[in-house]
Design an enzyme around this catalytic site. Structure first.
Site, short mmCIF file in Angstrom:
data_model
loop_
_atom_site.label_atom_id
_atom_site.label_comp_id
_atom_site.label_asym_id
_atom_site.label_seq_id
_atom_site.Cartn_x
_atom_site.Cartn_y
_atom_site.Cartn_z
N LYS A 192 0.88 -1.17 0.00
CA LYS A 192 0.00 0.00 0.00
C LYS A 192 0.91 1.22 0.00
CE LYS A 192 -1.79 2.80 2.92
NZ LYS A 192 -1.58 4.07 2.19
N GLY A 244 7.00 4.47 8.83
CA GLY A 244 6.19 5.66 8.99
C GLY A 244 6.26 6.18 10.41
N SER A 245 5.16 6.78 10.87
CA SER A 245 5.16 7.44 12.18
C SER A 245 5.01 6.43 13.32
CB SER A 245 4.00 8.43 12.24
OG SER A 245 2.77 7.74 12.18
N GLY A 249 2.56 3.23 13.58
CA GLY A 249 3.28 1.98 13.87
C GLY A 249 2.64 1.23 15.04
N GLU A 266 9.65 0.34 11.04
CA GLU A 266 10.72 1.34 10.96
C GLU A 266 10.07 2.68 11.21
OE1 GLU A 266 13.80 0.69 10.75
OE2 GLU A 266 13.81 -1.37 10.00
N CYS A 301 13.95 9.93 8.52
CA CYS A 301 13.85 9.44 9.89
C CYS A 301 15.20 9.46 10.58
CB CYS A 301 13.23 8.05 9.91
SG CYS A 301 13.89 6.97 8.67
N GLU A 403 9.76 14.53 16.65
CA GLU A 403 10.20 14.46 15.25
C GLU A 403 9.47 15.54 14.44
OE1 GLU A 403 11.33 10.98 12.28
OE2 GLU A 403 9.18 11.03 12.65
P1 NAI Z 1 1.91 7.78 8.69
O1 NAI Z 1 2.73 6.87 9.53
O2 NAI Z 1 0.55 8.09 9.18
O3 NAI Z 1 1.78 7.17 7.20
C1 NAI Z 1 2.67 6.25 6.65
C2 NAI Z 1 1.90 5.17 5.90
O4 NAI Z 1 1.03 4.50 6.80
C3 NAI Z 1 1.01 5.72 4.79
O5 NAI Z 1 1.02 4.81 3.71
C4 NAI Z 1 -0.36 5.74 5.44
O6 NAI Z 1 -1.44 5.67 4.55
C5 NAI Z 1 -0.30 4.48 6.29
N1 NAI Z 1 -1.25 4.45 7.39
C6 NAI Z 1 -1.72 5.50 8.12
N2 NAI Z 1 -2.61 5.06 9.05
C7 NAI Z 1 -2.70 3.72 8.91
C8 NAI Z 1 -3.42 2.70 9.57
N3 NAI Z 1 -4.27 2.98 10.56
N4 NAI Z 1 -3.27 1.42 9.18
C9 NAI Z 1 -2.42 1.11 8.18
N5 NAI Z 1 -1.72 2.03 7.50
C10 NAI Z 1 -1.83 3.32 7.87
O7 NAI Z 1 2.78 9.09 8.46
P2 NAI Z 1 2.31 10.49 7.82
O8 NAI Z 1 0.94 10.81 8.28
O9 NAI Z 1 2.61 10.47 6.38
O10 NAI Z 1 3.37 11.50 8.51
C11 NAI Z 1 3.25 11.87 9.88
C12 NAI Z 1 4.61 11.88 10.54
O11 NAI Z 1 5.17 10.58 10.53
C13 NAI Z 1 5.67 12.74 9.85
O12 NAI Z 1 5.58 14.08 10.25
C14 NAI Z 1 6.94 12.11 10.35
O13 NAI Z 1 7.26 12.60 11.64
C15 NAI Z 1 6.59 10.64 10.47
N6 NAI Z 1 7.05 9.86 9.30
C16 NAI Z 1 8.16 9.07 9.45
C17 NAI Z 1 8.65 8.39 8.35
C18 NAI Z 1 9.87 7.53 8.47
O14 NAI Z 1 10.61 7.40 7.51
N7 NAI Z 1 10.10 6.88 9.59
C19 NAI Z 1 8.05 8.50 7.03
C20 NAI Z 1 6.86 9.33 6.98
C21 NAI Z 1 6.40 9.97 8.09
MG MG Z 2 -0.65 9.83 9.22
#
Ligand code: NAI
Ligand code: MG
Length: 501
Positions: A192, A244-245, A249, A266, A301, A403
């Site tokens: 996804k 992701g976040s 996570g 991660e 990250c 972050e």
């Molecule tokens: P997010 O963690 O919400 O999204 C990342 C992925 O998870 C996207 O594909 C999203 O659709 C999916 N997702 C969201 N909610 C979900 C759920 N309930 N079940 C399954 N999948 C789900 O991150 P977002 O909203 O893009 O960014 C928010 C913060 O997260 C950023 O400001 C940053 O601090 C952090 N982040 C960290 C990353 C890393 O590389 N570790 C990458 C992106 C964001």
């Molecule tokens: Mg989000």
């Protein structure tokens, strides 16, 4: 030389490619419009223009993709490992030919600068597949001595269908770290993609599907609560791998625990960089530029968002870092002379600006604002943020603990090495850390005492195929990018005993 497979839509401009991919998911080897026919708009962060509509996969679309992957896994898992490895290596060779096209697509949807970021990402993307294709025969087990009439062994088996959920900051690289080891180990995958960046991932998978058997690699786009959750909760998903976040996570961990399936997470970071007074300050400044990922607008990250600089070289370091940042050109991400592009979304833009305001309000703090905003009128609605270096903000401040995922770092002076290690470790995160010193005693102490999954001395390189990568504390669970991580996270060991007495 063998001729390459025919890839549909070759030589199209990035916008024409988006038209080719619009409203579609990739299931069973084909780009298709999913049954639900729902869509959402995707923007170019540098202009905020809509570049196209992506398919918003609903629960029924997730169900059909997982079913296709489940059926495809029956044959894929029984293919000999070297043949799987060969197909993955062929994917890498073909992806090499599409690096430029993929880089432009990444830039169009993420706003990252083409030269400094997307071209590098497209290259590392292909290299990850090459690395994993080459180690397919390392799926080895063990033997245990019993008696002459007995044989006791372990073999590595795939887990089944893997659900891979990825973010937007380095979409192709993060997809490859999940898809390549999962496939080589005999699993099939449903990815996804992130809402903000669905097209480069879809295109890359379309290219790979000219080589892979249908159904082995499937791509869905959609949001977290509907598409992501349906994937994680699907009864036929045997493993979830996520970047992701921390917040998301934790939710994924909770939902996976209901099915008792393994997860790899991660998550975020607030990575420290410690600079000692004995180093070549200019080299350390270059290191900070790379570690902080200023050319990716700090959207990493592992970004060195807390830089602890020895008080004797603090002023020199600050002036040098400001000067280097001021040399960077912010502008049209597609322009090869641009160093810094736009941040991903209005939400992230607002989040970053709020943190900057919060830091500015702290008594005694100074925000050193660097680089000029682009003047080009076609970028006037673009999500550009001037890089900020904070001084006078303690490590305990919210700006230095949470972050930000933007071009914001803080310089914090120090005098005592033991105390600075303690401060560096005073964070809920533990992803990466860098230490700059030529003093061997400090270097050894630092690498052992820093609480991080990835510690580097006097350099900052990014994820390397072959080296385990992953955090401790709130930065996640499990490792990626290596042989060991593939065996640990995408296979299970089956124990077999023969008794021929
Ligand atoms: P997010 O963690 O919400 O999204 C990342 C992925 O998870 C996207 O594909 C999203 O659709 C999916 N997702 C969201 N909610 C979900 C759920 N309930 N079940 C399954 N999948 C789900 O991150 P977002 O909203 O893009 O960014 C928010 C913060 O997260 C950023 O400001 C940053 O601090 C952090 N982040 C960290 C990353 C890393 O590389 N570790 C990458 C992106 C964001
Ligand atoms: Mg989000």
């Amino acid at each position: 030389m063998s001729s390459s497979p025919i890839v549909p839509g070759s030589n199209l401009t990035p916008l024409a490619l988006v038209k080719h991919l619009e409203n579609k998911v990739l299931v069973g080897g084909q780009l298709i419009i999913p049954a639900s026919k729902k869509t959402f708009p995707v923007h170019n962060p540098a202009t905020m223009e809509v570049i196209g509509q992506a398919a918003h996969a609903q629960k029924e679309d997730v169900d059909s993709a997982v079913e296709v992957a489940r059926k495809a896994q029956r044959e894929w898992r029984h293919m000999d490992a070297s043949s799987r490895g060969r197909l993955i290596t062929q994917c890498a060779e073909l992806l090499d030919q599409y690096q430029d096209e993929l880089a432009r697509l990444i830039t169009l949807e993420t706003g990252k600068a083409l030269r400094t970021e997307s071209q590098v990402e497209a290259k590392v993307f292909a290299n990850t597949f090459r690395f994993y294709g080459g180690i397919a025969l390392e799926m080895k087990g063990e033997t245990i001595p019993f008696s002459d009439s007995m044989l006791s062994i372990t073999i590595r088996e795939p887990l089944g269908v893997v659900g891979a959920i990825i973010p937007w900051n380095v979409p192709l690289l993060l997809m490859s770290l999940k898809v390549a080891p999962a496939l080589v180990a005999g699993n099939t995958v449903v990815v996804k993609s992130a809402e903000e960046a669905p097209f480069a991932v879809l295109r890359a998978a379309e290219i790979m599907n000219t080589i892979l058997p249908p159904g082995v690699l499937n791509i869905l786009s959609g949001d977290g609560p509907i598409t992501g959750e349906a994937l994680v909760k699907h009864p036929s998903i045997s493993k979830v791998t996520f970047t992701g976040s921390v917040e998301t996570g934790k939710l994924i961990y909770k939902n996976s625990s209901e099915k008792l399936i393994p997860v790899t997470l991660e998550l975020g970071g607030k990575s420290p960089m410690i600079v000692c007074e004995d180093v070549d300050v200019e080299k350390a400044i270059k290191g900070a530029m790379a570690s902080m990922r200023f050319t990716r607008q700090g959207q990493s990250c592992t970004a060195a968002s807390r830089i602890f600089v020895h008080e004797l070289i603090f002023d020199h370091f600050l002036e040098g870092l400001k000067a280097k940042l001021n040399e960077l050109k912010m502008g049209d991400p597609m322009d090869p002379t641009t160093d810094i592009g736009a941040v991903i979304s209005p939400e992230q833009h607002l989040k970053i600006l709020n943190y900057i305001e919060m830091g500015k309000k702290e008594p005694g703090a100074t925000a050193h604002i660097c680089s000029d905003l682009p003047k080009d009128s076609k970028l006037s609605k673009g999500l550009f943020v001037q890089p900020v270096i904070f001084t006078g903000l303690p490590n305990s401040h919210q700006v230095n603990q949470e972050e930000i995922f933007g071009p914001v770092t803080a310089l914090i002076p120090w005098r005592d090495f033991d105390q600075v290690i303690e401060q560096a470790n005073d964070s809920t995160y533990g992803l990466a850390a860098t230490l700059w010193t030529n003093n061997l005693t400090r270097a050894l102490k630092g690498v052992h005492q820093l609480e991080a999954g990835f510690v580097q001395v006097n350099q900052n390189i990014v994820v390397q195929p072959g080296l385990s990568y992953g955090g401790v504390k709130s930065s996640g669970l499990g490792k990626e990018a290596s042989l060991e991580s593939m065996l640990e996270h995408f296979t299970h060991k089956k124990t077999i005993i023969f008794n021929m007495d």
